[in-house]
Every structure is written in C-alpha cells, then in structure tokens.
Design a protein around this motif. Sequence first.
Motif, PDB file in Angstrom:
ATOM      1  N   GLY A   1      -0.492  -6.996  -0.904  1.00 48.39           N
ATOM      2  CA  GLY A   1      -1.687  -6.351  -0.274  1.00 48.39           C
ATOM      3  C   GLY A   1      -2.734  -6.981   0.216  1.00 48.39           C
ATOM      4  O   GLY A   1      -2.995  -7.386   1.277  1.00 48.39           O
TER       5      GLY A   1
ATOM      6  N   HIS B   1      -0.233  -5.362  -5.245  1.00 45.51           N
ATOM      7  CA  HIS B   1      -1.547  -5.472  -4.823  1.00 45.51           C
ATOM      8  C   HIS B   1      -2.313  -6.938  -4.319  1.00 45.51           C
ATOM      9  O   HIS B   1      -2.766  -7.144  -3.502  1.00 45.51           O
TER      10      HIS B   1
ATOM     11  N   TYR C   1       0.889  -1.141  -0.088  1.00 43.40           N
ATOM     12  CA  TYR C   1      -0.096  -0.037  -0.087  1.00 43.40           C
ATOM     13  C   TYR C   1       0.936   1.261   0.061  1.00 43.40           C
ATOM     14  O   TYR C   1       0.533   2.327  -0.340  1.00 43.40           O
TER      15      TYR C   1
END
Length: 372
Positions: free
Chosen positions: A276, A272, A121
Amino acid sequence: MIFVGFGFLMTFLKKYGFSSVGINMLIAAFGLQWGTLMQGFWHMREGKIHVDIKSMINADFSTAAALISFGAVLGKTSPVQMLILTILEITIFACNEHLVTEILQATDVGASMTIHAFGAYFGLAVTLVLYRPGLKTEHENEESTYHSDIFAMIGTLFLWVFWPSFNSAIVTEKIYQNKAIVNTYYSLAACTVVTFALSSLVDERGKFSMVLIQNATLAGGVAVGTCADLPISTFAAMCIGSIAGIISVLGFRFLTPLLASKLNIQDTCGVHNLHGLPGILGGIASIVVTAITDKARHFTPGRQAAALGSTIGIALVGGALTGGILKLPFLGQASDQNCFDDSVYWEVPEEEKLHEIHSNNYDEHSRLETTM
C-alpha cells in the motif's frame, strides 16, 4: 512469483502453512483464468478474446492483486470466501486498469498503483468490514516459529530475484525494458540494505527482525514500478528504494499496531506496509518524474495523479462492497477460535494433532502444578 513467491511468503504463521500455499495456488489458478476473461473483454477483436503470452502476463498481474488482498485477510476467511473475493476483485481490477491505461493514459509499467496499491487497499477495506472483535487481542496461532519463518523467507527470495522481470514484463521497447530491469534491481538492493540497518535501529536490543526482512526488503521493487522505464537515473531508483524501505519498516513497527487498535483494521501480513504505502510512493514518484522532465513521452503529472487517486478510491469502495458480500453467514467463515488453523479446512498429519494434544496436556499440567 505468483505461485511460489506469494505462496511461501505467507507461510510465516505456525499452523497455517497448508492454507497459505494451498489456497494461494487455488486463487492463482482460478484467477489466471478469470483474469484472462475479464481483461480480454476490454481487448476483444472481431468479437473474440485472443489469448497469447501478453494476455497471460496481464492475467497473472490481476491475480497478484487478489493475492495481495489475501494477505490482509489471511487466516480469517474460508476458501469459498476467497474464491468470491477473487471473482469480484479481478473484475473491478480489470475495470480500473482500463480506466488508468486507456482512458487516463497514465503509465504504470510495474503496476505500483494498479496492482500493489489497489490490492492492498482493497484487502484493507475487506478486512475492515470483516472485523472480528474476538481477535482484538493477539490470537494464540497468530505467530511464527523458527521453521515457518524460514519457509516465508524462501518466498521473499523468489520475489526479490524475479521482481525485475515483473516490472519489465510488459515493456514493449527493448531500451525501456532494460532500463526497467536495471532500475528495479538497484532499487531492491538499496531497499534491502536500508531495511537491515533500520530493522536493527528500531529494535530495543539492536537485533534484526525476520518480519521486516521478509517484507520490507521487497518494498523497493513495489515503489519503483511505476517509473521503472521512465527517464530516471540509477541513483534516483536507489533513492526511491531507500525511501520505500524506511516507510515499510516504520509502517510495520508503528502503523500496523495503530491501525489494529484505533481503526479496527486487522492486517495479518502487513500488506499496507509492503504494497500500500510503497505503491502510493511509486505513484508520487511518477508524478514528480513526469513534472520535472520533458522526456517522459506523452505522460503528464495530472494523468498520474488522477490514476493514483482513482485507483485508491475504487479499491476502497470495491473492497468495502466485497467485504459486505463475504460477511453473508452461509459462506462458511471460521469462528474466532479456529482462525489461523489449517485443521479447519485441511487433513493435518496425525503427528501434528498428537503434538498439539500433548502441548495442551502439558500446559494443563503446568497450570495444576502452579495452583497447587
């Protein structure tokens, strides 16, 4: 893992192999030293920073966060920008890790939250601030070749094999260290099987995708990290790995294009989906485990939830501020046309240049024939 695994995993771009491995090595070597200092400031004894095996491992961990963020901006930043990002991110990382482990007293032995979610992030916030409208449509160099994908798969295999040692490296008691190794191993195995199956299912022709196999097969190691040494069964670890594989595959298939088109987040490596989302899953898993068992030592669901929330918040704010600094014009950011190209910062072998010229001449000749 740091030098070979992360480095080769990012060599999938056809004209960015030198930078993927080379700048990865630069970040890792520099970050290892800076991380030793930043984390050492929180653990000084008699006014001195003590260096030992544990401090080296923790410095490696902080470097891993910077390399994850590197994946989000891969091909779009200069070496100077990456060094500045490394300095700022590792500094913020050390503060967040101190908050999670010392103040909140949460557990995160495999660093699903403090490394993977934080690095992902942080990188996404940076790439959002550094958004390039000129890359809205796919760049001609933002693709792989047969051989570049093979090199990237080498990185995947290195990471896969060494991930159990990564998740168990800082566990102090032998019994818990063994548990972390076993849980990580079976989580990775289950994740790999699910990734292969789902990769075929989401493809219109039922074929495997090398992008998914390179990345999503590692999501199980990320997701199980936080609770790897907690009292969970091997079956539970496999369930966590399976869910991580599903989330990662679906993320690559559907979420990444959505983030690029709707939110202007150009995530080159898909961090991500690999770091993430599985990192968040790992945090949620630790909340559930500490809530349903009375054998989780002194850890509580509230502490785990606070650690997850604070980590994501600090990463987003820190990444946005870092992106603003990296946007300063004198830092030598490459133009849109020169993105994903080694020749901007590296001496490229002459045969590669000649091949590129030949290809351009051939394309021009083809266009002339078409118009005639």
